[in-house]
Design an enzyme around this catalytic site. Structure first.
Site, PDB file in Angstrom:
ATOM      1  N   CYS A 104       0.728  -1.137  -0.234  1.00  8.71           N
ATOM      2  CA  CYS A 104      -0.554   0.150  -0.196  1.00  8.71           C
ATOM      3  C   CYS A 104       0.443   1.635   0.234  1.00  8.71           C
ATOM      4  CB  CYS A 104      -0.475  -0.294   0.920  1.00  8.71           C
ATOM      5  SG  CYS A 104      -2.191  -1.392   1.088  1.00  8.71           S
ATOM      6  N   HIS A 264      -3.732   6.673   0.683  1.00  8.61           N
ATOM      7  CA  HIS A 264      -3.841   5.362   0.253  1.00  8.61           C
ATOM      8  C   HIS A 264      -5.361   4.910   0.336  1.00  8.61           C
ATOM      9  CE1 HIS A 264      -4.509   1.465  -0.729  1.00  8.61           C
ATOM     10  NE2 HIS A 264      -3.963   1.326   0.624  1.00  8.61           N
ATOM     11  N   ASN A 294      -9.987  -0.845  -2.561  1.00 11.92           N
ATOM     12  CA  ASN A 294      -8.443  -0.784  -2.626  1.00 11.92           C
ATOM     13  C   ASN A 294      -7.518  -1.182  -3.739  1.00 11.92           C
ATOM     14  OD1 ASN A 294      -6.276  -1.132  -1.287  1.00 11.92           O
ATOM     15  ND2 ASN A 294      -6.561  -1.187   0.881  1.00 11.92           N
TER      16      ASN A 294
HETATM   17  N1  ACO Z   1     -18.922  -9.657   5.243  1.00 12.95           N
HETATM   18  C1  ACO Z   1     -19.574 -10.172   5.686  1.00 12.95           C
HETATM   19  N2  ACO Z   1     -19.167 -10.436   7.312  1.00 12.95           N
HETATM   20  C2  ACO Z   1     -18.490 -10.831   7.181  1.00 12.95           C
HETATM   21  C3  ACO Z   1     -17.334 -10.396   6.241  1.00 12.95           C
HETATM   22  C4  ACO Z   1     -17.182  -9.828   5.154  1.00 12.95           C
HETATM   23  N3  ACO Z   1     -17.023  -9.339   3.750  1.00 12.95           N
HETATM   24  N4  ACO Z   1     -16.159 -10.127   6.544  1.00 12.95           N
HETATM   25  C5  ACO Z   1     -15.866 -10.667   7.751  1.00 12.95           C
HETATM   26  N5  ACO Z   1     -17.484 -10.791   8.438  1.00 12.95           N
HETATM   27  C6  ACO Z   1     -17.577 -11.060   9.479  1.00 12.95           C
HETATM   28  C7  ACO Z   1     -16.786 -11.920  10.748  1.00 12.95           C
HETATM   29  O1  ACO Z   1     -16.234 -13.331  10.094  1.00 12.95           O
HETATM   30  C8  ACO Z   1     -16.824 -11.860  12.096  1.00 12.95           C
HETATM   31  O2  ACO Z   1     -18.448 -12.917  12.445  1.00 12.95           O
HETATM   32  P1  ACO Z   1     -18.298 -13.085  13.157  1.00 12.95           P
HETATM   33  O3  ACO Z   1     -18.509 -12.042  14.890  1.00 12.95           O
HETATM   34  O4  ACO Z   1     -19.859 -13.651  13.346  1.00 12.95           O
HETATM   35  O5  ACO Z   1     -17.296 -13.776  14.172  1.00 12.95           O
HETATM   36  C9  ACO Z   1     -17.435 -10.204  11.628  1.00 12.95           C
HETATM   37  O6  ACO Z   1     -18.212  -9.532  10.525  1.00 12.95           O
HETATM   38  C10 ACO Z   1     -16.939  -9.475  12.495  1.00 12.95           C
HETATM   39  O7  ACO Z   1     -15.723  -9.422  11.454  1.00 12.95           O
HETATM   40  P2  ACO Z   1     -13.832  -8.217  12.171  1.00 12.95           P
HETATM   41  O8  ACO Z   1     -13.314  -9.258  11.336  1.00 12.95           O
HETATM   42  O9  ACO Z   1     -14.117  -8.515  13.290  1.00 12.95           O
HETATM   43  O10 ACO Z   1     -14.680  -7.556  10.970  1.00 12.95           O
HETATM   44  P3  ACO Z   1     -14.381  -6.234  11.818  1.00 12.95           P
HETATM   45  O11 ACO Z   1     -15.338  -5.427  12.463  1.00 12.95           O
HETATM   46  O12 ACO Z   1     -12.788  -5.673  12.044  1.00 12.95           O
HETATM   47  O13 ACO Z   1     -14.229  -5.469  10.144  1.00 12.95           O
HETATM   48  C11 ACO Z   1     -12.426  -5.252   8.230  1.00 12.95           C
HETATM   49  C12 ACO Z   1     -13.049  -5.813   9.461  1.00 12.95           C
HETATM   50  C13 ACO Z   1     -13.439  -4.597   7.665  1.00 12.95           C
HETATM   51  C14 ACO Z   1     -11.904  -5.183   7.576  1.00 12.95           C
HETATM   52  C15 ACO Z   1     -12.665  -3.988   9.720  1.00 12.95           C
HETATM   53  O14 ACO Z   1     -11.290  -4.805  10.589  1.00 12.95           O
HETATM   54  C16 ACO Z   1     -11.168  -3.025   8.829  1.00 12.95           C
HETATM   55  O15 ACO Z   1     -11.812  -2.366   8.410  1.00 12.95           O
HETATM   56  N6  ACO Z   1      -9.913  -2.901   9.206  1.00 12.95           N
HETATM   57  C17 ACO Z   1      -9.114  -2.363   8.657  1.00 12.95           C
HETATM   58  C18 ACO Z   1      -8.039  -2.750   7.765  1.00 12.95           C
HETATM   59  C19 ACO Z   1      -8.384  -2.464   6.348  1.00 12.95           C
HETATM   60  O16 ACO Z   1      -8.814  -1.901   5.670  1.00 12.95           O
HETATM   61  N7  ACO Z   1      -7.065  -3.134   5.257  1.00 12.95           N
HETATM   62  C20 ACO Z   1      -7.641  -3.450   4.328  1.00 12.95           C
HETATM   63  C21 ACO Z   1      -6.317  -3.334   3.877  1.00 12.95           C
HETATM   64  S1  ACO Z   1      -4.400  -3.014   4.080  1.00 12.95           S
HETATM   65  C22 ACO Z   1      -3.618  -1.298   3.785  1.00 12.95           C
HETATM   66  O17 ACO Z   1      -4.769  -0.680   2.546  1.00 12.95           O
HETATM   67  C23 ACO Z   1      -3.853  -0.632   5.309  1.00 12.95           C
END
Ligand code: ACO
Length: 337
Positions: A104, A264, A294
């Protein structure tokens, strides 16, 4: 910039995995992304399309380019890099081609390398490209949904030239912390053989073959990107503002001086957090992740291109590019347009 024609909506993804438009929009801000033609487009070919536009807008030809820096995490080949594929496709001279592997942060790392070559007087027309074909390497099953819904394909490019005017890249700031290298990573194929962490790759230790890509690895599908989303989020919302402030402080500016921050496009929630922390107005932060997802190394040049085309950047404006991602690595560049 170049993005593939094929628009994939959140609703489209529900055909492959258990997810919903509501979940994706609420957590990431993404509404749709583009996927490359599976067999007719590659990371390098999309980079070529963006490069053609950048070269034309710079008023030069491909023959004038004297160095290539190509940033990607989804290269056509494990080796050689995409830089030489672009050099070949654009029939450029036998110039240097450097590939940057900083995910990234890749575009800003690439830009900083080019900036130093320009400032040292070594080169006069450097092509900097960021391009990704994520769609060919995502786990499209429910197992991979936390990663796969986020990423999209596309490319962006700029041409860097020297100038005697009081404008250009004021400074670049690069950082890394490998402590969390495995938090956002694609481990396989690789030569690690579980040296850094147990259980990343399964293989038969009794044989000399099959270490790089083993039958066991393929059967257990251990070749997809993996991410601890919450760990990434927590670190990103600290490092983004930090590295933007570092650039501003070094140049005697404050956030209110900024015409535009182009972060980014990691996740809309991260960008909003950064905006809030730096007390920036809506019009000071550019976001287009809603339409492209992304696109990793391509996201900043795509956003820069759209912001410029929309008339949001004028000559003399202060613009800050900032990135955070896998590694972890993070970076910023302060530009006087
Ligand atoms: N659709 C539906 N449900 C989902 C999905 C999906 N695509 N993905 C995960 N879930 C579910 C999980 O299985 C979990 O279910 P459970 O509670 O029954 O176990 C629930 O949603 C919560 O999962 P988490 O992984 O805890 O979800 P979170 O609220 O953390 O959201 C996310 C995930 C969006 C990735 C978040 O952590 C985030 O925004 N992180 C930042 C990472 C990021 O933006 N990365 C981008 C790439 S890296 C970069 O560019 C810097």
């Amino acid at each position: 910039m170049y993005v593939p024609k094929n628009v994939v909506t959140n609703q489209d993804l529900t055909n492959y995995m258990d997810t919903s438009d509501e979940w994706i929009q609420e957590r990431t801000g993404i509404k749709e992304r583009r996927y490359a033609d599976r067999t007719k487009e590659t990371t390098a070919t999309m980079g070529v399309e963006a490069a053609k536009m950048a070269i034309e807008r710079a008023g030069i030809t491909a023959a004038d380019i004297d160095f290539i820096v190509f940033a990607t995490l989804s290269p056509d080949y494990y080796f050689p890099g995409c830089g030489v594929l672009l050099q070949r496709a654009m029939q450029m001279k036998e110039i240097g081609a450097l590939d940057v592997r900083n995910q990234c942060s890749g575009f800003i790392y690439a830009l900083s390398v080019a900036d130093q070559f320009i400032k040292s007087g070594m080169y006069k027309n450097i092509l900097v490209v960021g391009s990704e074909k994520h769609s060919f390497g995502l786990d499209m099953s429910t197992r991979g949904r936390n990663v796969s819904v986020i990423f999209g394909d596309g490319a962006g490019a700029v041409v860097l030239q020297p100038t005697n005017e009081d404008r250009g890249i004021l400074s670049t700031h690069l950082h890394s912390d490998g402590h969390d290298a495995e938090v956002l990573a694609m481990y396989n194929p690789g030569s690690h053989a579980n040296y850094w962490r147990e259980g990343l790759a399964d293989f038969d230790e009794s044989t000399i073959a099959d270490m790089f890509v083993s039958k066991e690895m393929v059967e257990k599908e251990q070749f997809y990107p993996s991410m601890d989303g919450q760990a990434v989020f927590k670190k990103a919302v600290v490092k983004f503002p930090e590295v933007i402030m570092e650039a501003l402080n070094q140049n005697g500016h404050s956030p209110s001086d900024l015409k535009l921050v182009i972060p980014h496009q990691a996740n809309l929630r991260i960008s909003q957090f950064v905006q809030h922390k730096l007390k920036l107005r809506d019009d000071q932060v550019y976001n287009n992740i809603q339409r492209y997802g992304n696109t990793t190394a391509a996201s900043i040049p795509i956003a820069l291109c759209e912001a410029w085309q929309e008339g949001k950047i004028d000559k003399g404006d202060l613009v800050c590019l900032a990135a955070f991602g896998s590694g972890f690595t993070w970076a910023s560049a302060l530009l006087k347009w």
